[in-house]
Scaffold this motif. Structure first.
Motif, PDB file in Angstrom:
ATOM      1  N   ARG A  66      25.883 -29.605  12.224  1.00 15.44           N
ATOM      2  CA  ARG A  66      24.636 -29.153  12.838  1.00 15.44           C
ATOM      3  C   ARG A  66      23.874 -28.202  11.917  1.00 15.44           C
ATOM      4  N   ARG A  67      24.606 -27.296  11.255  1.00 15.88           N
ATOM      5  CA  ARG A  67      23.970 -26.356  10.309  1.00 15.88           C
ATOM      6  C   ARG A  67      23.337 -27.101   9.145  1.00 15.88           C
ATOM      7  N   GLU A  68      24.058 -28.096   8.615  1.00 17.24           N
ATOM      8  CA  GLU A  68      23.521 -28.883   7.499  1.00 17.24           C
ATOM      9  C   GLU A  68      22.252 -29.620   7.911  1.00 17.24           C
ATOM     10  N   LYS A  69      22.268 -30.204   9.108  1.00 16.30           N
ATOM     11  CA  LYS A  69      21.113 -30.939   9.613  1.00 16.30           C
ATOM     12  C   LYS A  69      19.919 -30.002   9.776  1.00 16.30           C
ATOM     13  N   GLU A  70      20.177 -28.797  10.260  1.00 22.20           N
ATOM     14  CA  GLU A  70      19.126 -27.795  10.454  1.00 22.20           C
ATOM     15  C   GLU A  70      18.531 -27.385   9.105  1.00 22.20           C
ATOM     16  N   ALA A  71      19.398 -27.207   8.106  1.00 24.04           N
ATOM     17  CA  ALA A  71      18.937 -26.825   6.766  1.00 24.04           C
ATOM     18  C   ALA A  71      18.092 -27.938   6.154  1.00 24.04           C
ATOM     19  N   LYS A  72      18.476 -29.198   6.399  1.00 25.89           N
ATOM     20  CA  LYS A  72      17.720 -30.334   5.876  1.00 25.89           C
ATOM     21  C   LYS A  72      16.326 -30.395   6.469  1.00 25.89           C
ATOM     22  N   LYS A  73      16.210 -30.073   7.755  1.00 27.91           N
ATOM     23  CA  LYS A  73      14.907 -30.098   8.423  1.00 27.91           C
ATOM     24  C   LYS A  73      13.940 -29.131   7.771  1.00 27.91           C
ATOM     25  N   LYS A  74      14.453 -27.971   7.375  1.00 29.90           N
ATOM     26  CA  LYS A  74      13.596 -26.907   6.869  1.00 29.90           C
ATOM     27  C   LYS A  74      13.168 -27.102   5.425  1.00 29.90           C
ATOM     28  N   GLN A  75      13.888 -27.935   4.651  1.00 27.87           N
ATOM     29  CA  GLN A  75      13.520 -28.076   3.251  1.00 27.87           C
ATOM     30  C   GLN A  75      12.381 -29.080   3.082  1.00 27.87           C
ATOM     31  N   LYS A  76      11.534 -28.816   2.097  1.00 29.36           N
ATOM     32  CA  LYS A  76      10.363 -29.658   1.855  1.00 29.36           C
ATOM     33  C   LYS A  76      10.624 -30.490   0.606  1.00 29.36           C
ATOM     34  N   VAL A  77      10.439 -31.789   0.731  1.00 30.02           N
ATOM     35  CA  VAL A  77      10.644 -32.692  -0.396  1.00 30.02           C
ATOM     36  C   VAL A  77       9.325 -32.825  -1.151  1.00 30.02           C
ATOM     37  N   ILE A  78       9.359 -32.505  -2.439  1.00 32.47           N
ATOM     38  CA  ILE A  78       8.160 -32.610  -3.269  1.00 32.47           C
ATOM     39  C   ILE A  78       8.282 -33.888  -4.088  1.00 32.47           C
ATOM     40  N   GLU A  79       7.309 -34.769  -3.883  1.00 33.10           N
ATOM     41  CA  GLU A  79       7.298 -36.018  -4.637  1.00 33.10           C
ATOM     42  C   GLU A  79       6.512 -35.821  -5.933  1.00 33.10           C
ATOM     43  N   VAL A  80       6.832 -36.649  -6.913  1.00 35.44           N
ATOM     44  CA  VAL A  80       6.063 -36.652  -8.158  1.00 35.44           C
ATOM     45  C   VAL A  80       5.281 -37.952  -8.192  1.00 35.44           C
ATOM     46  N   LYS A  81       3.965 -37.847  -8.075  1.00 37.61           N
ATOM     47  CA  LYS A  81       3.082 -39.015  -8.133  1.00 37.61           C
ATOM     48  C   LYS A  81       2.645 -39.191  -9.580  1.00 37.61           C
ATOM     49  N   GLU A  82       2.401 -40.430  -9.982  1.00 38.71           N
ATOM     50  CA  GLU A  82       2.001 -40.679 -11.369  1.00 38.71           C
ATOM     51  C   GLU A  82       0.587 -41.235 -11.428  1.00 38.71           C
ATOM     52  N   VAL A  83      -0.182 -40.719 -12.381  1.00 38.29           N
ATOM     53  CA  VAL A  83      -1.526 -41.228 -12.666  1.00 38.29           C
ATOM     54  C   VAL A  83      -1.496 -41.706 -14.113  1.00 38.29           C
ATOM     55  N   ARG A  84      -1.791 -42.999 -14.305  1.00 43.24           N
ATOM     56  CA  ARG A  84      -1.751 -43.565 -15.657  1.00 43.24           C
ATOM     57  C   ARG A  84      -3.157 -43.686 -16.226  1.00 43.24           C
ATOM     58  N   LEU A  85      -3.282 -43.285 -17.471  1.00 49.07           N
ATOM     59  CA  LEU A  85      -4.567 -43.364 -18.176  1.00 49.07           C
ATOM     60  C   LEU A  85      -4.366 -44.150 -19.466  1.00 49.07           C
ATOM     61  N   SER A  86      -5.484 -44.587 -20.053  1.00 44.45           N
ATOM     62  CA  SER A  86      -5.407 -45.199 -21.384  1.00 44.45           C
ATOM     63  C   SER A  86      -6.355 -44.424 -22.290  1.00 44.45           C
ATOM     64  N   PRO A  87      -6.155 -44.487 -23.615  1.00 43.17           N
ATOM     65  CA  PRO A  87      -6.971 -43.683 -24.537  1.00 43.17           C
ATOM     66  C   PRO A  87      -8.461 -43.995 -24.481  1.00 43.17           C
ATOM     67  N   ASN A  88      -8.849 -45.235 -24.169  1.00 44.10           N
ATOM     68  CA  ASN A  88     -10.271 -45.568 -24.145  1.00 44.10           C
ATOM     69  C   ASN A  88     -10.781 -45.685 -22.700  1.00 44.10           C
ATOM     70  N   ILE A  89     -10.414 -44.719 -21.862  1.00 42.01           N
ATOM     71  CA  ILE A  89     -10.829 -44.725 -20.463  1.00 42.01           C
ATOM     72  C   ILE A  89     -12.277 -44.224 -20.359  1.00 42.01           C
ATOM     73  N   ASP A  90     -13.028 -44.828 -19.460  1.00 41.67           N
ATOM     74  CA  ASP A  90     -14.426 -44.451 -19.272  1.00 41.67           C
ATOM     75  C   ASP A  90     -14.502 -43.229 -18.349  1.00 41.67           C
ATOM     76  N   THR A  91     -15.606 -42.497 -18.382  1.00 42.79           N
ATOM     77  CA  THR A  91     -15.722 -41.247 -17.618  1.00 42.79           C
ATOM     78  C   THR A  91     -15.625 -41.477 -16.116  1.00 42.79           C
ATOM     79  N   ASN A  92     -16.228 -42.552 -15.593  1.00 40.10           N
ATOM     80  CA  ASN A  92     -16.156 -42.809 -14.155  1.00 40.10           C
ATOM     81  C   ASN A  92     -14.730 -43.132 -13.713  1.00 40.10           C
ATOM     82  N   ASP A  93     -14.025 -43.920 -14.538  1.00 41.44           N
ATOM     83  CA  ASP A  93     -12.630 -44.220 -14.230  1.00 41.44           C
ATOM     84  C   ASP A  93     -11.797 -42.946 -14.258  1.00 41.44           C
TER      85      ASP A  93
END
Length: 164
Positions: A66-93
């Motif tokens: 029960r204590r472990e479950k309670e501790a899990k509820k309180k922790q926040k999972v931070i995801e790492v999102k990826e944004v891919r670019l290319s060297p000749n990307i246009d300003t609007n993109d």
């Protein structure tokens, strides 16, 4: 370890209500536990002598779960999102990618910005670092550079995190 699994000659015993019962043999402690219809559980195996306690093992396991479950509820999972670019990307993109990254950061995620090089773009890697620098600069109101731009194989990447 519980009950008969405890094979130490001498143990320090803690009673069912938490008081110290002192040093005794494991057999004597086992007798006391049986008389109370409870289990003898080793709670500190590395101590000299090992510490054992007389408790209801089923109830103990339930409380721990029960204590472990309670501790899990309180922790926040931070995801790492990826944004891919290319060297000749246009300003609007680039602006579109920036807006996406801004949304991710405001939701509390980290953003990995990756600049991918293909073919002849590999020859001009050093000229393209400014794209990542501009990206970080334009998002500086909501984000801070957590990991600076670094070349890894065919790509250059950096990590942005939410500003505290």
């Amino acid at each position: 370890m519980i009950n008969e699994q405890i094979r130490d000659k001498e143990i320090r015993l803690i009673g069912a209500d938490g008081e110290q019962l002192g040093l005794m043999s494991a057999k004597d402690a086992m007798k006391l536990a049986r008389e109370a219809n409870l289990d003898l559980v080793k709670i500190a195996p590395t101590a000299k002598p090992p510490v054992c306690k007389i408790i209801d093992y089923g109830k103990y396991r339930y409380e721990m779960a029960r204590r472990e479950k309670e501790a899990k509820k309180k922790q926040k999972v931070i995801e790492v999102k990826e944004v891919r670019l290319s060297p000749n990307i246009d300003t609007n993109d680039l602006n579109t990618k920036m807006n996406n990254a801004r949304k991710f950061i405001q939701k509390g995620n980290k953003v990995k910005v990756t600049l991918r090089f293909r073919g002849r773009e590999m020859a001009h890697m050093s000229n393209s670092k400014h794209i990542l620098d501009d990206f970080a600069e334009k998002l500086s109101d909501v984000a801070v550079v957590e990991k600076a731009a670094k070349l890894e194989g065919r790509s250059m990447s950096m990590v942005l995190a939410e500003k505290r």
